[in-house]
Design a protein around this motif. Structure first.
Motif, PDB file in Angstrom:
ATOM      1  N   ARG A 115      11.875 -14.348  20.444  1.00 13.63           N
ATOM      2  CA  ARG A 115      12.101 -15.415  20.627  1.00 13.63           C
ATOM      3  C   ARG A 115      10.804 -16.351  21.122  1.00 13.63           C
ATOM      4  NH1 ARG A 115      15.904 -19.428  20.753  1.00 13.63           N
ATOM      5  NH2 ARG A 115      16.037 -20.928  22.713  1.00 13.63           N
ATOM      6  N   LEU A 116      10.667 -17.251  20.615  1.00 13.05           N
ATOM      7  CA  LEU A 116       9.446 -18.199  20.683  1.00 13.05           C
ATOM      8  C   LEU A 116       9.834 -19.437  21.411  1.00 13.05           C
ATOM      9  CD1 LEU A 116       6.381 -18.349  19.643  1.00 13.05           C
ATOM     10  CD2 LEU A 116       7.270 -19.924  18.079  1.00 13.05           C
ATOM     11  N   LEU A 117       9.122 -19.676  22.708  1.00 18.06           N
ATOM     12  CA  LEU A 117       9.377 -20.709  23.458  1.00 18.06           C
ATOM     13  C   LEU A 117       7.885 -21.639  23.674  1.00 18.06           C
ATOM     14  CD1 LEU A 117      11.573 -18.961  26.288  1.00 18.06           C
ATOM     15  CD2 LEU A 117      12.182 -19.865  24.431  1.00 18.06           C
ATOM     16  N   ALA A 118       8.311 -22.877  23.975  1.00 19.57           N
ATOM     17  CA  ALA A 118       7.230 -23.851  23.904  1.00 19.57           C
ATOM     18  C   ALA A 118       6.366 -23.967  25.354  1.00 19.57           C
ATOM     19  CB  ALA A 118       8.129 -25.286  23.685  1.00 19.57           C
ATOM     20  N   LYS A 135      13.550 -25.543  19.797  1.00 14.16           N
ATOM     21  CA  LYS A 135      13.142 -26.860  19.053  1.00 14.16           C
ATOM     22  C   LYS A 135      11.709 -27.323  19.449  1.00 14.16           C
ATOM     23  CE  LYS A 135      17.827 -28.534  18.539  1.00 14.16           C
ATOM     24  NZ  LYS A 135      18.682 -29.499  19.049  1.00 14.16           N
ATOM     25  N   GLY A 136      11.520 -27.407  20.622  1.00 17.77           N
ATOM     26  CA  GLY A 136       9.979 -27.800  21.187  1.00 17.77           C
ATOM     27  C   GLY A 136       9.162 -26.876  20.517  1.00 17.77           C
ATOM     28  N   ALA A 137       9.204 -25.513  20.467  1.00 20.91           N
ATOM     29  CA  ALA A 137       8.098 -24.437  20.038  1.00 20.91           C
ATOM     30  C   ALA A 137       7.946 -24.777  18.709  1.00 20.91           C
ATOM     31  CB  ALA A 137       8.551 -23.287  20.251  1.00 20.91           C
ATOM     32  N   ILE A 138       9.051 -25.119  17.759  1.00 20.25           N
ATOM     33  CA  ILE A 138       8.826 -25.288  16.369  1.00 20.25           C
ATOM     34  C   ILE A 138       8.166 -26.575  16.191  1.00 20.25           C
ATOM     35  CG2 ILE A 138      10.243 -25.869  14.297  1.00 20.25           C
ATOM     36  CD1 ILE A 138      12.531 -23.961  15.221  1.00 20.25           C
ATOM     37  N   LYS A 147       3.727 -23.168  10.608  1.00 21.88           N
ATOM     38  CA  LYS A 147       5.155 -22.875  10.127  1.00 21.88           C
ATOM     39  C   LYS A 147       5.743 -21.854  10.723  1.00 21.88           C
ATOM     40  CE  LYS A 147       7.399 -21.998   6.010  1.00 21.88           C
ATOM     41  NZ  LYS A 147       7.180 -21.339   4.573  1.00 21.88           N
ATOM     42  N   VAL A 148       6.955 -22.260  11.114  1.00 18.57           N
ATOM     43  CA  VAL A 148       8.045 -21.328  11.779  1.00 18.57           C
ATOM     44  C   VAL A 148       9.073 -20.996  10.950  1.00 18.57           C
ATOM     45  CG1 VAL A 148       9.450 -20.548  14.051  1.00 18.57           C
ATOM     46  CG2 VAL A 148       7.179 -21.968  14.027  1.00 18.57           C
TER      47      VAL A 148
END
Length: 157
Positions: A115-118, A135-138, A147-148
């Motif tokens: 999981r990618l976090l911002a 959402k913040g990370a994207i 691009k994610v």
């Protein structure tokens, strides 16, 4: 010096106290339990008993719940990802997958996915493929020109 000649320093070890092994031991007969009563016998459950009063552990409210089916994700913060790119541990020009993150040492194990976090900032243009992302990370990755791709991999099942 031979292995069979090794020994501890004098006084380094102490013999275990063997209770209830005859009067000559000093801890025979009652075995250090004193005289009669509930505490001198086996199976004492006096610790949690409060004399008939409702015990503390029953008076306090029960809260929370842990689902047995919950997913556990390996977490990747943007700042750490950028640090690994700067240190040339991850190639930003190639698509970054969960396997690439694992190989670089950014995560130890994939668990149920990544999981990618911002947290932190990203400046490199990267193409990421992860199980989940905030959402913040994207937004931060797209702002940097990247691009994610969020996949629902077989690992998430």
């Amino acid at each position: 010096m031979k292995l069979n000649q090794l020994s501890d320093n004098p006084g380094a070890t102490k013999a275990r106290k063997r209770v209830g092994r005859g009067p000559g031991s000093g801890t025979g007969k009652m075995g250090g339990r004193g005289i009669k009563g509930q505490k001198s016998r086996s199976g004492v459950s006096i610790g949690g008993y409060e004399g008939g009063q409702m015990p503390l552990y029953q008076r306090l409210p029960k809260r929370g719940f842990n689902s047995r089916n919950r997913k556990s994700f390996a977490i990747v913060n943007l700042g750490l990802l950028q640090k690994f790119i700067d240190e040339k541990k991850i190639d930003a020009s190639a698509p970054i997958t969960e396997e690439a993150l694992l190989a670089s040492g950014l995560i130890r194990r994939v668990l149920d996915g990544v999981r990618l976090l911002a947290k932190g900032e990203i400046t490199s243009k990267v193409e990421l493929s992860v199980t989940g992302a905030s959402k913040g990370a994207i937004e931060a990755v797209e702002k940097a020109g990247g691009k994610v791709t969020v996949t629902t991999a077989a690992a998430a099942e």
